[in-house]
Design an enzyme around this catalytic site. Structure first.
Site, PDB file in Angstrom:
ATOM      1  N   SER A  17       0.820  -1.212   0.000  1.00  0.00           N
ATOM      2  CA  SER A  17       0.000   0.000   0.000  1.00  0.00           C
ATOM      3  C   SER A  17       0.859   1.269   0.000  1.00  0.00           C
ATOM      4  CB  SER A  17      -0.895   0.002   1.243  1.00  0.00           C
ATOM      5  OG  SER A  17      -1.621   1.204   1.299  1.00  0.00           O
TER       6      SER A  17
ATOM      7  N   ALA B 249       7.115  10.517   4.797  1.00  0.00           N
ATOM      8  CA  ALA B 249       6.079  11.071   5.657  1.00  0.00           C
ATOM      9  C   ALA B 249       5.054  11.721   4.739  1.00  0.00           C
ATOM     10  CB  ALA B 249       6.666  12.079   6.641  1.00  0.00           C
TER      11      ALA B 249
ATOM     12  N   ASN C 257      -6.712  -0.501   0.965  1.00  0.00           N
ATOM     13  CA  ASN C 257      -6.096  -0.123   2.242  1.00  0.00           C
ATOM     14  C   ASN C 257      -6.885   1.052   2.820  1.00  0.00           C
ATOM     15  OD1 ASN C 257      -3.982   1.695   3.771  1.00  0.00           O
ATOM     16  ND2 ASN C 257      -3.105  -0.347   3.779  1.00  0.00           N
TER      17      ASN C 257
ATOM     18  N   CYS D  60       0.274   3.630  10.531  1.00  0.00           N
ATOM     19  CA  CYS D  60       0.986   4.692   9.833  1.00  0.00           C
ATOM     20  C   CYS D  60       1.654   5.624  10.832  1.00  0.00           C
ATOM     21  CB  CYS D  60       0.061   5.512   8.941  1.00  0.00           C
ATOM     22  SG  CYS D  60       0.977   6.822   8.099  1.00  0.00           S
TER      23      CYS D  60
ATOM     24  N   GLY E 128      11.141  -4.408   2.562  1.00  0.00           N
ATOM     25  CA  GLY E 128      12.429  -4.545   1.906  1.00  0.00           C
ATOM     26  C   GLY E 128      12.546  -5.643   0.884  1.00  0.00           C
TER      27      GLY E 128
ATOM     28  N   THR F  55       8.796  -0.396  -1.624  1.00  0.00           N
ATOM     29  CA  THR F  55       9.823   0.538  -2.067  1.00  0.00           C
ATOM     30  C   THR F  55      10.557   0.096  -3.331  1.00  0.00           C
ATOM     31  OG1 THR F  55      10.082   1.261   0.216  1.00  0.00           O
ATOM     32  CG2 THR F  55      11.907   1.732  -1.257  1.00  0.00           C
TER      33      THR F  55
HETATM   34  C1  FMN Z   1       5.884   6.238   0.054  1.00  0.00           C
HETATM   35  C2  FMN Z   1       5.213   5.202   0.901  1.00  0.00           C
HETATM   36  C3  FMN Z   1       3.847   5.327   1.202  1.00  0.00           C
HETATM   37  C4  FMN Z   1       3.203   4.391   1.986  1.00  0.00           C
HETATM   38  N1  FMN Z   1       1.868   4.512   2.226  1.00  0.00           N
HETATM   39  C5  FMN Z   1       1.191   3.557   2.929  1.00  0.00           C
HETATM   40  C6  FMN Z   1      -0.218   3.601   3.116  1.00  0.00           C
HETATM   41  O1  FMN Z   1      -0.895   4.490   2.623  1.00  0.00           O
HETATM   42  N2  FMN Z   1      -0.815   2.623   3.846  1.00  0.00           N
HETATM   43  C7  FMN Z   1      -0.090   1.607   4.399  1.00  0.00           C
HETATM   44  O2  FMN Z   1      -0.661   0.734   5.049  1.00  0.00           O
HETATM   45  N3  FMN Z   1       1.253   1.511   4.213  1.00  0.00           N
HETATM   46  C8  FMN Z   1       1.911   2.462   3.495  1.00  0.00           C
HETATM   47  N4  FMN Z   1       3.269   2.353   3.306  1.00  0.00           N
HETATM   48  C9  FMN Z   1       4.006   1.215   3.870  1.00  0.00           C
HETATM   49  C10 FMN Z   1       4.218   0.102   2.842  1.00  0.00           C
HETATM   50  O3  FMN Z   1       2.983  -0.414   2.411  1.00  0.00           O
HETATM   51  C11 FMN Z   1       5.070  -1.040   3.423  1.00  0.00           C
HETATM   52  O4  FMN Z   1       4.401  -1.563   4.560  1.00  0.00           O
HETATM   53  C12 FMN Z   1       6.452  -0.592   3.856  1.00  0.00           C
HETATM   54  O5  FMN Z   1       6.947   0.374   2.959  1.00  0.00           O
HETATM   55  C13 FMN Z   1       7.466  -1.735   3.927  1.00  0.00           C
HETATM   56  O6  FMN Z   1       7.656  -2.372   2.699  1.00  0.00           O
HETATM   57  P1  FMN Z   1       8.858  -1.997   1.665  1.00  0.00           P
HETATM   58  O7  FMN Z   1      10.122  -1.971   2.450  1.00  0.00           O
HETATM   59  O8  FMN Z   1       8.820  -3.065   0.624  1.00  0.00           O
HETATM   60  O9  FMN Z   1       8.517  -0.644   1.118  1.00  0.00           O
HETATM   61  C14 FMN Z   1       3.935   3.297   2.505  1.00  0.00           C
HETATM   62  C15 FMN Z   1       5.294   3.174   2.205  1.00  0.00           C
HETATM   63  C16 FMN Z   1       5.943   4.104   1.417  1.00  0.00           C
HETATM   64  C17 FMN Z   1       7.402   3.919   1.130  1.00  0.00           C
END
Ligand code: FMN
Ligand code: FAD
Ligand code: FAD
Ligand code: FMN
Ligand code: FES
Ligand code: FES
Lengths: 260, 306, 306, 260
Positions: free
Chosen positions: C26, C75, C104, C134, C248, C270
């Site tokens: 998400s 953020a 979400n 969040c 990650g 990411t």
């Molecule tokens: C730019 C950005 C925006 C995100 N927005 C949300 C969100 O709206 N709702 C949510 O549950 N998680 C959000 N996340 C968290 C991601 O869904 C995920 O849980 C977290 O980034 C870890 O995974 P990753 O390391 O593969 O990015 C966001 C992450 C990033 C980097």
């Protein structure tokens, strides 16, 4: 201040000598001045996501030209060793060394000695075979493809074992020793744990002094982090427990000092 | 002109005066001896020793470490030679240098900690750092470091018995670091250090097993720095005692993040493994930054980003 | 022969059958549209949308992101167009593809969440993911995600109103992830997803200010992977409901760590930013691994490292 | 499927054209086929610790040879842009593009237009000055050292402003416009926020259509992550709030659409 240091070494040559096995000569500033057979260097990648060193034994030491040779296996895709294998002459590599104790030369000097190498434990035996003044039986074990055999032939009597039977004695180094009826007075060995275990028990049965070079994962390479320990039957003076550090107290140990 | 100002890098930690704010992180620098071949220990504010217990500890089985993305994971398990050999061998070695000695103390029970603390009373250790945050031992360690009441209690006990000022080392594996910081401050901590490692896990998918024998290990190195900076900031804004910041510091710029966030001093850990000169370079770089920004005293930088 | 076996990559999440275990995390994939220019969405198990609230949210001031070592910090503050436009525009877009839709949901109060959940009852969303983790909004979000009782309570409320199965998304910024997982399971969660981002901070030492306007941000990317794998392992061993693992993941090998640790499905976040094909490549790589290890069904791999 | 893609582009040439300013030509596969003035590409480092893109505007587009030119500033030591500056011909770089909307050509065509560039906002005006069919006044502002001026001179009347007064009008681009008594019918501008703010208020005062290219930190570069927003006076149709995405809705906006 001691002889250990961190240097940026220039790659002099890079050559693939068998499947996944590479040989690299590097130009050092001072590390080669102090290096002895059985020591190793920590090699660092340029990949900022991989911060730990890859410990690699010295295969040859050219003091005159201040060069070191390492022979190493690329263990898989995306690994640090794969990155090393892509280095070309003129490029450079960060290294820390010389590390570890090295093989003690005195016990074997003038004796009938067996130098036993298995797999990627073969390379460190080369510089030892060059420097050790003794009646040298060089027992090298390979899975299939041979490497470094020409160099070994110049420095002693070479006995080969291959797991697939394609050259020398079919089987492992112990099979070669049995088949050729070798009876060393001193043993130096480097190779995978099962091989070292077999060599250790052979040597201890025959009451032959046997020096084994051990392997363990490392972070510091200098004895500070206690990552790379091996078990010892006796309490170790430094650690006060049944542990010795492979990087600092080893990598070479008398077989009776360590559990394998 | 830009680089000519005199600047004062000395730090006062509970009455102990360090020549500069840079020390080594416990467990990453042995007892100083191994790295003394590379680094002039006289150039460090302090050397923090590997954790020491009342008796020798064998530590965990190998493999004890694994590489992680931008960092590493360790489960050494606090192997140490015990306080007797430590006092006989390691303290005298460090005494040869003009640097402060901070002894990191570990234990399984409160009594274990107190035994070590008392044993150190007449030793020339300058500060004690109490590790209640090691994720790699079954008992003790982190059990104290994840519950505010236990943390406050052990701090109080240690303070009763300690002759030297006491640094409490906190675990980042908590919901609220501010609450933990307040708890140990309430218990009488003179200084707080953080962060210890974040509990992590790596799986070797080819061998289908854990990458370290202990299953979990503590993650350290630059990968964890943003989490560490945040926690130092939160702790610094929650308590009055000085803070020693650490977690992924590799260079002066990294260290300055911690200082601007509120750390009075910093520790260099994992970075020493790939750059033995890291701690000394951090000290030099901080001084250069002070000159550049015309900070007369290092404390003029502490916590200025609010 | 090695690569000829048929293998079944389908995953059942609370009765919803995904063609493969790979989805987008998400907030990192918009509502699918932007990345549909690069990726065939039909090849994904599911698309998880950016968090949506009952009304449009403006999000936080810029700068909203910063690069960190081996990762990033964000953020964003849950900027979103509100549920009305979302239902009118984003769901119909996703419906064109043969992939599951996971919406979400975010909110400031329990009522906010319930309003969105009810509004989605008659929409063709397959699953709801409730974001109680969040770190970038003042109210709601993480406040629910750091306290087991609040988490259990909101789960129960959401379950009462939700027509679709409910995924509760957990925060890693807690002392015990097992406790949080048990709490939402007790509240009736059908599935648990983790981890959301780790709260971090970066300081710009040259400008002597925070790198993101919100001061703190959530750290994501490969740097945090070992922490995420550990938490997935702990959660999987604490509850019976299926787990969606993330944090990650950049390639199939990374995803397999989560699966072997106990995740039934995974999300790629990411990594899409620097490799838009990442999620599809993960799906392909998992299948290759299954063939190589002769796993007939993906569930034969779930949690096999104990 | 659209025209955006991720490619590995070969570096054709790399040249330092002013202090910390580099010019690089890269060979693309297809990205240049679709690129228009005012668009940008995301450039990725090989440093595994730096995962985010560096958005860099297109300075020139050579469709025939399928090449792109980027002119970029190295912002400091250890930065991604510093790593780009070390790339040599034959090496390659990962890029994503073409991204963003680009400058609308229609409003300026056949009119008296001012192209205003400031600092590192100068480069994107070059391709625009080449492609725009109009009476072009090119107002370029520099701190001290000039760059790209020869190229600009071929594509319109060049007016220079320098902060240190070493060339052209002393001061900024607005000072040059005043001093030279320029009175454009349409403005295109790229540069630092304070310059854009001044240009915006000048244009709005004179009721001149003015297109500004905005800058913000980016993660995805394609409109998915909502990192790169700028404030808008009106509620935006896509976001439903007072925000537009610089990477997708921009980087070029009509000045009245955005707050600067
Ligand atoms: C730019 C950005 C925006 C995100 N927005 C949300 C969100 O709206 N709702 C949510 O549950 N998680 C959000 N996340 C968290 C991601 O869904 C995920 O849980 C977290 O980034 C870890 O995974 P990753 O390391 O593969 O990015 C966001 C992450 C990033 C980097
Ligand atoms: C004293 C000593 C001498 C050695 N000499 C040689 C040699 O001459 N030639 C040679 O090919 N190999 C040698 N090895 C083994 C070599 O260190 C590993 O194969 C190498 O580190 C693997 O790194 P990688 O980048 O391929 O794998 P990765 O999977 O990328 O490695 C990840 C991490 O695990 C460590 N690691 C992985 N496997 C091993 C291992 N078997 N031993 C220690 N650390 C490991 C790496 O150093 C690195 O920190 C030696 C090991 C030791 C301890
Ligand atoms: C649409 C657009 C077009 C641009 N065109 C050009 C150009 O043609 N030439 C040029 O020199 N610069 C241009 N910039 C600015 C350029 O993107 C930054 O200077 C560059 O990203 C800084 O990266 P670094 O590696 O030097 O710095 P680092 O400090 O290593 O960057 C860290 C992170 O912050 C981001 N970042 C830092 N400064 C900026 C900034 N000012 N804007 C956006 N992101 C930033 C980086 O992209 C990276 O993700 C443009 C920016 C945008 C948004
Ligand atoms: C190999 C290793 C051993 C450690 N041993 C200890 C220890 O004995 N006592 C302790 O308090 N912290 C110990 N730590 C934690 C470090 O002191 C430090 O808190 C942590 O590694 C974060 O800093 P870094 O990222 O700079 O390494 C150890 C860390 C590592 C990597
Ligand atoms: S690798 Fe650190 S003690 Fe051996
Ligand atoms: S950078 Fe992701 S929306 Fe613009």
């Amino acid at each position: 201040m001691s002889c250990k240091r961190k240097e940026k070494a220039a790659v002099v040559s890079q050559e693939q000598i068998a499947e996944n096995i590479y040989s690299m000569w590097i130009q050092t500033e001072e590390i080669s001045d102090f290096a002895v057979p059985g020591q190793f260097i920590s090699m660092y990648t340029e990949d900022q996501s991989k911060l730990l060193p890859r410990p690699i034994s010295l295969c040859e030491i050219d003091r005159e030209k201040k060069r070191l040779r390492v022979v190493y296996r690329v263990t898989g895709k995306g690994t640090g060793t794969e990155q090393f294998s892509r280095l070309r002459p003129g490029e450079s590599i960060q290294i820390l060394g010389p590390l570890g104790n090295g093989f003690p030369m005195e016990p074997g000097t003038g004796k009938k000695v067996c130098l036993i190498g298995g797999g990627i434990g073969v390379p460190p035996m080369l510089e030892l075979s060059k420097q050790l003044y003794a009646e040298k039986q060089l027992v090298m074990g390979y899975r299939d493809e041979l490497f470094l055999t020409e160099e070994f032939e110049k420095n002693g009597t070479l006995y080969i074992a291959t797991e697939d039977g394609s050259a020398g004695t079919p089987g492992n180094v112990m099979d070669a020793i049995a088949q050729k009826g070798l009876s060393p007075e001193v043993i130096y060995a480097c190779g995978p744990a099962p091989m070292l275990r077999a060599v250790k028990s052979y040597a201890e049965e025959k009451h032959i002094p046997c020096y084994v070079s051990m392997e363990e994962r490392m972070a510091c390479g200098v004895g500070a982090c206690l990552a790379c320990v091996c078990r010892t039957p006796e309490i170790d003076a430094h650690s006060q427990v049944h542990n010795k550090r492979v990087c600092k107290d080893g990598p070479v140990f008398l077989s009776t000092e360590v559990e394998i | 002109m830009k680089n000519s100002a005199v600047c004062d890098t000395t730090v006062d930690l509970a009455g102990v005066k360090l020549k500069n704010p840079v020390m080594t992180a416990s467990g990453t620098f042995g007892s100083g001896e191994e790295y003394s071949e590379f680094v002039d220990l006289n150039r460090l504010g302090a050397v923090v020793t590997k954790g020491v217990a009342n008796v020798p500890w064998p530590g965990n089985p190998v493999p004890r470490i694994a590489e992680t993305y931008g960092g590493m994971m360790n489960a050494i398990g606090l192997q140490n030679p015990g306080i007797d050999v430590f006092c006989r061998r390691d303290i005298p070695f460090l005494k040869k240098y003009d640097t402060k000695i901070i002894v990191n103390v570990c234990g399984k029970t409160t009594e274990d900690y107190l035994e070590v603390v008392e044993r150190l009373a007449d030793e020339p250790a300058d500060l004690l750092e109490i590790n209640i945050s090691c994720p790699n031992v079954k008992e003790g360690g982190i059990a104290f470091g994840q519950d505010p009441r236990s943390a406050e209690h052990i701090t109080r006990e240690v303070k009763k018995h300690a002759k030297q000022p006491v640094i409490m080392k906190l675990s980042p594996n908590v919901t609220s670091i501010a609450e933990m910081a307040k708890a140990v401050e309430a218990g009488g901590a003179d200084v707080i250090s953080l962060i210890n490692t974040l509990t992590g896990m790596k799986i070797d998918i080819h061998r289908q097993t854990f990458a370290v024998a202990n299953k979990t290990g503590g993650v350290s190195g630059p990968a964890i720095r943003p989490i560490a900076v945040r926690m130092v900031y939160e702790a610094a804004n929650a308590v009055k005692v000085p803070i020693i910041g650490m977690g992924g510091i590799t260079c002066a710029e990294d260290a300055l993040e911690f200082i601007l966030a509120g750390a009075s001093a910093v520790s260099v850990g994992t970075a020493s493994f790939y750059n033995p000169m890291a701690a000394v370079q951090v000290a030099e770089g901080i001084e250069a930054y002070m000159r550049q920004h015309r900070a007369e005293h290092i404390r003029d930088l502490v916590g200025i980003v609010k």
